[in-house]
Scaffold this motif. Structure first.
Motif, short mmCIF file in Angstrom:
data_model
loop_
_atom_site.label_atom_id
_atom_site.label_comp_id
_atom_site.label_asym_id
_atom_site.label_seq_id
_atom_site.Cartn_x
_atom_site.Cartn_y
_atom_site.Cartn_z
N ARG A 22 8.34 -2.66 -4.28
CA ARG A 22 7.69 -3.02 -3.27
C ARG A 22 8.15 -2.65 -1.92
O ARG A 22 9.56 -2.68 -1.76
CB ARG A 22 7.72 -4.55 -3.40
CG ARG A 22 6.58 -4.91 -4.23
CD ARG A 22 6.34 -6.48 -4.36
NE ARG A 22 5.47 -6.90 -5.19
CZ ARG A 22 5.47 -8.01 -5.93
NH1 ARG A 22 5.92 -8.99 -5.19
NH2 ARG A 22 4.48 -8.26 -6.76
N SER A 31 3.59 2.11 0.35
CA SER A 31 3.06 0.88 0.23
C SER A 31 1.59 0.87 0.28
O SER A 31 0.88 0.34 -0.85
CB SER A 31 3.86 -0.46 0.47
OG SER A 31 3.58 -0.42 2.10
N ARG A 32 1.29 1.36 1.16
CA ARG A 32 -0.44 1.42 1.57
C ARG A 32 -1.13 2.15 0.38
O ARG A 32 -2.13 2.02 0.02
CB ARG A 32 -0.57 1.97 2.96
CG ARG A 32 -2.26 2.04 3.30
CD ARG A 32 -2.53 2.76 4.39
NE ARG A 32 -2.02 1.57 5.32
CZ ARG A 32 -1.68 1.71 6.69
NH1 ARG A 32 -2.12 3.03 7.31
NH2 ARG A 32 -1.37 0.78 7.51
N ARG A 35 -1.31 0.18 -2.74
CA ARG A 35 -2.07 -1.01 -2.47
C ARG A 35 -3.77 -0.34 -2.64
O ARG A 35 -4.39 -1.01 -3.42
CB ARG A 35 -2.03 -1.40 -1.11
CG ARG A 35 -3.06 -2.59 -0.84
CD ARG A 35 -3.15 -2.93 0.39
NE ARG A 35 -3.78 -1.80 1.06
CZ ARG A 35 -3.75 -1.58 2.61
NH1 ARG A 35 -2.87 -2.47 3.17
NH2 ARG A 35 -4.36 -0.49 2.92
N HIS A 39 -6.31 -1.35 -5.30
CA HIS A 39 -7.57 -1.93 -4.99
C HIS A 39 -8.55 -1.03 -5.95
O HIS A 39 -9.57 -1.81 -6.20
CB HIS A 39 -7.77 -1.59 -3.59
CG HIS A 39 -9.20 -2.16 -2.94
ND1 HIS A 39 -9.31 -3.61 -3.41
CD2 HIS A 39 -10.25 -1.72 -2.35
CE1 HIS A 39 -10.44 -3.69 -2.64
NE2 HIS A 39 -11.06 -2.58 -2.55
#
Length: 99
Positions: A22, A31-32, A35, A39
């Motif tokens: 993380r 990290s985007r 993510r 998603h």
């Protein structure tokens, strides 16, 4: 202190065979990006769940139909058994037969 150990101690996540932490990524993925991948995975799993729910509903309808047919067949079998058991029962020519 050239190394920022608190970034390396974070909870390791495994996605597609790449270990990441993380915050910052050891493998260079932000990290985007992590993510976004998660998603997309979530969206795919939700679509699978919707398809499974639809399949369950279709199978329930088929099961209800088969159960109804089964009840008719059980009734017909019982009628035939009763006819065999009672020698004085005869079938009339105009009797109502199920097709």
């Amino acid at each position: 202190m050239g190394c920022s150990w608190h970034l390396l101690i974070g909870l390791s996540l495994r996605h597609g065979g790449v270990y990441e932490t993380r915050g910052d990524s050891i493998q260079g993925r932000s990290s985007r990006a992590v993510r976004d991948v998660k998603h997309q995975d979530l969206i795919a799993e939700r679509q699978k769940s919707a398809a499974y729910r639809q399949e369950v509903e279709e199978l329930k309808a088929k099961l209800a139909s088969i159960a109804s047919i089964n009840e008719v067949l059980l009734d017909d079998n019982q009628t035939l058994k009763d006819k065999l058991r009672e020698r004085n029962v005869i079938e009339l020519a105009f009797s109502n037969k199920r097709s």
